[in-house]
Design a protein around this motif. Structure first.
Motif, PDB file in Angstrom:
ATOM      1  N   GLU A  15       0.949  -8.501  10.342  1.00 14.62           N
ATOM      2  CA  GLU A  15       1.482  -8.464   8.824  1.00 14.62           C
ATOM      3  C   GLU A  15       2.064  -7.307   8.366  1.00 14.62           C
ATOM      4  O   GLU A  15       2.115  -6.306   9.094  1.00 14.62           O
ATOM      5  CB  GLU A  15       0.302  -8.539   8.128  1.00 14.62           C
ATOM      6  CG  GLU A  15      -0.594  -9.621   8.270  1.00 14.62           C
ATOM      7  CD  GLU A  15      -2.138  -9.581   7.291  1.00 14.62           C
ATOM      8  OE1 GLU A  15      -1.919 -10.329   6.234  1.00 14.62           O
ATOM      9  OE2 GLU A  15      -3.029  -9.051   7.686  1.00 14.62           O
ATOM     10  N   ARG A  16       3.040  -7.393   7.473  1.00 19.31           N
ATOM     11  CA  ARG A  16       3.620  -6.057   6.920  1.00 19.31           C
ATOM     12  C   ARG A  16       2.417  -5.260   6.372  1.00 19.31           C
ATOM     13  O   ARG A  16       1.499  -5.869   5.557  1.00 19.31           O
ATOM     14  CB  ARG A  16       4.488  -6.564   5.803  1.00 19.31           C
ATOM     15  CG  ARG A  16       5.002  -5.389   5.076  1.00 19.31           C
ATOM     16  CD  ARG A  16       6.196  -5.753   4.154  1.00 19.31           C
ATOM     17  NE  ARG A  16       6.390  -4.717   3.003  1.00 19.31           N
ATOM     18  CZ  ARG A  16       7.696  -4.881   2.271  1.00 19.31           C
ATOM     19  NH1 ARG A  16       8.512  -5.858   2.501  1.00 19.31           N
ATOM     20  NH2 ARG A  16       7.988  -3.743   1.550  1.00 19.31           N
ATOM     21  N   SER A  17       2.547  -3.970   6.534  1.00 17.41           N
ATOM     22  CA  SER A  17       1.700  -2.999   6.081  1.00 17.41           C
ATOM     23  C   SER A  17       2.388  -1.760   5.380  1.00 17.41           C
ATOM     24  O   SER A  17       3.377  -1.150   5.915  1.00 17.41           O
ATOM     25  CB  SER A  17       0.690  -2.439   7.131  1.00 17.41           C
ATOM     26  OG  SER A  17      -0.288  -1.659   6.958  1.00 17.41           O
ATOM     27  N   ILE A  18       2.034  -1.471   4.201  1.00 14.37           N
ATOM     28  CA  ILE A  18       2.611  -0.060   3.602  1.00 14.37           C
ATOM     29  C   ILE A  18       1.825   0.863   3.829  1.00 14.37           C
ATOM     30  O   ILE A  18       0.378   0.929   3.063  1.00 14.37           O
ATOM     31  CB  ILE A  18       2.746  -0.480   2.234  1.00 14.37           C
ATOM     32  CG1 ILE A  18       3.464  -1.725   1.836  1.00 14.37           C
ATOM     33  CG2 ILE A  18       3.445   0.834   1.508  1.00 14.37           C
ATOM     34  CD1 ILE A  18       5.087  -1.487   2.569  1.00 14.37           C
ATOM     35  N   ASP A  19       1.685   1.777   4.867  1.00 15.74           N
ATOM     36  CA  ASP A  19       0.780   2.770   5.557  1.00 15.74           C
ATOM     37  C   ASP A  19       0.608   4.162   4.764  1.00 15.74           C
ATOM     38  O   ASP A  19       1.084   5.000   5.021  1.00 15.74           O
ATOM     39  CB  ASP A  19       1.013   2.771   6.826  1.00 15.74           C
ATOM     40  CG  ASP A  19      -0.357   3.683   7.676  1.00 15.74           C
ATOM     41  OD1 ASP A  19      -1.027   3.914   7.157  1.00 15.74           O
ATOM     42  OD2 ASP A  19       0.045   3.646   8.746  1.00 15.74           O
ATOM     43  N   LEU A  20       0.334   3.905   3.535  1.00 15.51           N
ATOM     44  CA  LEU A  20       0.350   5.127   2.621  1.00 15.51           C
ATOM     45  C   LEU A  20      -1.116   5.430   1.816  1.00 15.51           C
ATOM     46  O   LEU A  20      -1.758   4.482   1.529  1.00 15.51           O
ATOM     47  CB  LEU A  20       1.310   4.890   1.435  1.00 15.51           C
ATOM     48  CG  LEU A  20       2.853   4.939   1.748  1.00 15.51           C
ATOM     49  CD1 LEU A  20       3.816   4.751   0.474  1.00 15.51           C
ATOM     50  CD2 LEU A  20       3.192   6.490   2.510  1.00 15.51           C
ATOM     51  N   ALA A  21      -1.351   6.725   1.589  1.00 18.23           N
ATOM     52  CA  ALA A  21      -2.580   7.027   0.867  1.00 18.23           C
ATOM     53  C   ALA A  21      -2.462   8.194   0.344  1.00 18.23           C
ATOM     54  O   ALA A  21      -1.776   9.094   0.676  1.00 18.23           O
ATOM     55  CB  ALA A  21      -3.808   7.033   1.866  1.00 18.23           C
ATOM     56  N   VAL A  22      -2.860   8.432  -0.985  1.00 13.02           N
ATOM     57  CA  VAL A  22      -2.814   9.584  -1.938  1.00 13.02           C
ATOM     58  C   VAL A  22      -4.475   9.901  -1.884  1.00 13.02           C
ATOM     59  O   VAL A  22      -5.252   9.346  -2.210  1.00 13.02           O
ATOM     60  CB  VAL A  22      -2.358   9.377  -3.346  1.00 13.02           C
ATOM     61  CG1 VAL A  22      -2.533  10.625  -4.005  1.00 13.02           C
ATOM     62  CG2 VAL A  22      -0.981   8.955  -3.139  1.00 13.02           C
ATOM     63  N   LEU A  23      -4.461  11.313  -1.343  1.00 11.19           N
ATOM     64  CA  LEU A  23      -5.896  11.905  -1.570  1.00 11.19           C
ATOM     65  C   LEU A  23      -5.983  12.859  -2.748  1.00 11.19           C
ATOM     66  O   LEU A  23      -4.997  13.791  -3.031  1.00 11.19           O
ATOM     67  CB  LEU A  23      -6.095  12.899  -0.179  1.00 11.19           C
ATOM     68  CG  LEU A  23      -5.700  12.121   1.007  1.00 11.19           C
ATOM     69  CD1 LEU A  23      -5.891  13.087   2.175  1.00 11.19           C
ATOM     70  CD2 LEU A  23      -6.243  10.856   1.378  1.00 11.19           C
ATOM     71  N   LEU A  24      -7.040  12.512  -3.618  1.00 13.21           N
ATOM     72  CA  LEU A  24      -7.241  13.528  -4.655  1.00 13.21           C
ATOM     73  C   LEU A  24      -8.438  14.314  -4.523  1.00 13.21           C
ATOM     74  O   LEU A  24      -9.175  14.058  -4.144  1.00 13.21           O
ATOM     75  CB  LEU A  24      -7.588  12.371  -6.019  1.00 13.21           C
ATOM     76  CG  LEU A  24      -6.384  11.349  -6.312  1.00 13.21           C
ATOM     77  CD1 LEU A  24      -6.895  10.466  -7.276  1.00 13.21           C
ATOM     78  CD2 LEU A  24      -5.128  11.760  -6.592  1.00 13.21           C
ATOM     79  N   LEU A  25      -8.045  15.632  -4.783  1.00 11.60           N
ATOM     80  CA  LEU A  25      -8.999  16.877  -4.660  1.00 11.60           C
ATOM     81  C   LEU A  25      -9.523  17.226  -5.898  1.00 11.60           C
ATOM     82  O   LEU A  25      -9.022  17.134  -7.208  1.00 11.60           O
ATOM     83  CB  LEU A  25      -8.401  17.868  -3.840  1.00 11.60           C
ATOM     84  CG  LEU A  25      -7.088  17.615  -2.891  1.00 11.60           C
ATOM     85  CD1 LEU A  25      -6.348  18.902  -2.478  1.00 11.60           C
ATOM     86  CD2 LEU A  25      -7.978  16.955  -1.711  1.00 11.60           C
ATOM     87  N   PRO A  26     -10.968  17.659  -5.830  1.00 13.97           N
ATOM     88  CA  PRO A  26     -11.824  17.836  -6.834  1.00 13.97           C
ATOM     89  C   PRO A  26     -11.213  19.550  -7.468  1.00 13.97           C
ATOM     90  O   PRO A  26     -11.325  19.679  -8.471  1.00 13.97           O
ATOM     91  CB  PRO A  26     -13.009  17.950  -6.526  1.00 13.97           C
ATOM     92  CG  PRO A  26     -12.926  18.104  -5.069  1.00 13.97           C
ATOM     93  CD  PRO A  26     -11.770  17.547  -4.584  1.00 13.97           C
TER      94      PRO A  26
END
Length: 256
Positions: free
Chosen positions: A120-131
């Motif tokens: 499958e096509r995959s958009i391999d991105l993630a945004v990490l949010l810090l406290p």
């Protein structure tokens, strides 16, 4: 979701950290992690060094790290395969011996952990949010505004991963190498190789790291690497163009 590790992925695997970061990492990780850029490369400095961090993860007995790109005081962009659901995550600030917690992970809705096996096509991105905010020395990276390029266009890849394949002790230092685009051309993925055929490229631990264009903007995010023969690095670096996903990235990092 279950994370899939392609055989030649430039991501995080189990091993031993470099001496430069062993003390800080081991305060967080009870199991030893593994892996910067292999082949002819140099230590990164300037704007790329001001906008790159290490992303540590632990899941059960397995641990490792990737590279991340600073988006804002409390937001870091990385590859989604680097931050599987349920993993304990930290941002490691090299030189400061600081481990920052991650409050939230926003994965692109198009990411598929089993994309390799399911084709499958995959958009391999993630945004990490810090406290809490990153130190003031860190600066948000400038993201590229175009996707696709001509064969031979020069880029540079940077990351904290292995400097020498198979030797985890060579990881932990942000290094940078020059690459050139090769076919096939795509408006989603970038394939790049060492134009001097000397074996430069991304390796284990460089996933989520920046691929910079000639202006210094982060045009793509490193995802995967391949080598010749039995090698896993040094022949090909694959990255995801960021321009098509800038709106999603901005929304995911909004307010951070």
């Amino acid at each position: 979701m279950t994370r899939t590790r392609p055989a030649r992925q430039a991501g995080n695997q189990i091993g031993t950290p470099s001496a430069a970061c062993v003390a800080a990492i081991l305060t967080f990780l009870p199991a030893p992690p593994a892996g910067a850029v292999v082949g002819p490369a140099h230590d990164a400095s300037g704007t790329v060094a001001d906008s790159a961090v290490m992303v540590l993860q632990r899941q059960g007995a397995a641990a490792g790290f990737c590279t991340g790109v600073v988006l804002g005081p409390r937001a870091v962009l990385t590859a989604a395969h680097c931050v599987p659901p349920g993993a304990d995550l930290r941002i490691y600030l090299k030189g400061a011996a600081v481990l920052l917690p991650v409050a939230e992970v926003v994965r692109h809705p198009g990411y598929r952990a089993d994309a390799i096996t399911s084709r499958e096509r995959s958009i391999d991105l993630a945004v990490l949010l810090l406290p809490d905010p990153l130190p003031s020395a860190y600066r948000p990276a400038t993201l590229g505004s175009e996707a696709g390029t001509a064969v031979g266009t020069r880029f540079s890849v940077a990351g904290f991963g292995l400097a020498r394949e198979g030797d985890p002790k060579t990881s932990g230092q942000l290094r940078q190498a020059e690459l050139a685009a090769r076919a096939p051309l795509s408006d989603v993925l970038l394939w790049a190789v060492d134009p001097n055929h000397a074996g430069a490229g991304a390796c284990t631990g460089d996933s989520g790291g920046p691929v910079l264009d000639g202006s210094g903007a982060v045009a793509a995010l490193t995802l995967w690497s391949a080598g010749d023969g039995r090698h896993r690095c040094g022949a090909l670096t694959q990255a995801l163009w960021l321009a098509p996903f800038r709106a999603w990235i901005a929304a995911a990092a909004a307010g951070h």
